[in-house]
Design an enzyme around this catalytic site. Structure first.
Site, PDB file in Angstrom:
ATOM      1  CG  ASN A 197      -4.493   3.682   2.698  1.00  0.00           C
ATOM      2  OD1 ASN A 197      -5.698   3.739   2.934  1.00  0.00           O
ATOM      3  ND2 ASN A 197      -3.988   2.833   1.806  1.00  0.00           N
ATOM      4  CD  GLU A 200      -5.465   0.529   3.967  1.00  0.00           C
ATOM      5  OE1 GLU A 200      -4.991  -0.265   3.123  1.00  0.00           O
ATOM      6  OE2 GLU A 200      -4.806   1.002   4.919  1.00  0.00           O
ATOM      7  CG  ASP A 266       3.740  -3.713   0.874  1.00  0.00           C
ATOM      8  OD1 ASP A 266       2.765  -3.897   1.622  1.00  0.00           O
ATOM      9  OD2 ASP A 266       3.760  -4.071  -0.320  1.00  0.00           O
TER      10      ASP A 266
END
Length: 311
Positions: A197, A200, A266
């Protein structure tokens, strides 16, 4: 091969997400904190387990490979896998805790408190060897369509394990789809599809990155990530950035009122895997991943999506 016959091996940090649901009665008479009367408790698979649940919802056949502690949370994860129809191979490590997130919420799933119980240390060489052995057994015994690494920096995905899986994927010509955290970020980019993302990606670079195509492209270039990978960078409500070779762009996001982002990464990871094994191009994958992200944050707590949510 039908979608239900396509086996996706999910390797990574599995966790238990527990929701303690209560009625908010106001403030406690003992301290300046909320007071809730507990009404129910629900347990859900998190981390790599949530990826597997999402794959099942997309009519794929997930196989979960992970490590848990010798504790109640670890055995509950196994039970949930069983009654959810998830084939799981979970090694018991007596030296570590199972990652367990406990959230105290009201009936609307508004969070009041989260308590985490977990270990961060890398797996011991003995447990890692067992994990590699199981991995090879699964590779030999099953026709794996794709492999997912879901890394939450909880110790399951070591540098040695990453290199081992990458080598086996190259040998067997199996697509490798990765959701990284800060540890081993560059190494993990040596894959088929790489899905950080924006936060990150910013952490890996050491500075903030704007949710704009040129800013993200410059960050990828500066980080010198594997240019052979397809990149998917999730941008929360701003959408998703995609890149394959010279083709890049942003699929704009959807506004969702009071989004619950728990486990959304996820879900997007599972949808990217679905798109790849279904032969979709990067634009189509990005579009359905973006739709899935909007659908899942509209739900309460860690929740999966299904095909009806994205098509």
């Amino acid at each position: 091969m039908s979608e239900k016959e396509k086996i996706i091996l999910v390797l990574g940090d599995v966790m238990l997400d527990t929701y303690i649901v209560g009625e908010h009665l106001g403030d406690s008479p003992e301290a300046d904190v909320p007071l809730l009367r507990q009404t129910s408790t629900t347990d859900r698979l998190g981390g790599a387990g949530n990826v597997a649940i999402n794959l099942r919802g997309l009519n794929l056949n997930p196989v979960l490979l992970s490590v848990c502690g010798d504790d109640a949370a670890g055995y509950l994860i196994r039970d949930i896998c069983t009654y959810s129809g998830i084939e799981s191979y979970i090694i018991t490590d007596h030296s570590r805790k199972t990652t367990h997130k406990k959230r105290v919420v009201d009936a609307g799933f508004n969070q009041f408190l989260r308590i985490d119980s977990e270990d961060y240390d890398d797996l011991s060489s003995d447990i890692e060897s067992k994990l590699k052995e199981l991995f090879m057994d699964l590779l030999k015994d099953k026709k794996i369509a794709a492999i997912i690494i879901q890394d939450y920096n909880k110790g399951c995905i070591t540098k040695s394990m990453i290199k081992f899986v990458q080598a086996e994927c190259r040998t067997a010509k199996i697509p490798l789809i990765v959701d990284p955290k800060s540890n081993n970020f560059r190494l993990l980019s040596q894959c088929t599809a790489f899905k950080p993302n924006l936060k990150e990606l910013s952490n890996a670079l050491g500075r903030d990155i704007l949710p704009e195509e040129s800013s993200i492209q410059n960050a990828l270039d500066e980080l010198q990530l594997d240019s052979n990978a397809q990149f998917f960078v999730t941008l929360a409500n701003k959408g998703i950035f995609y890149k394959k070779n010279e083709d890049s762009g942003i699929i704009h996001g959807h506004e969702v009122e009071n989004p619950d982002v728990s486990g959304a990464g996820d879900t997007v990871l599972a949808v990217i895997a679905y798109g790849l094994v279904s032969g979709l191009d990067i634009h189509a994958i990005s579009k359905i991943a973006n739709q899935a992200g909007a659908a899942v944050v509209s739900k309460s707590g860690v929740s999966p999506v299904n095909l009806e949510d994205i098509f």
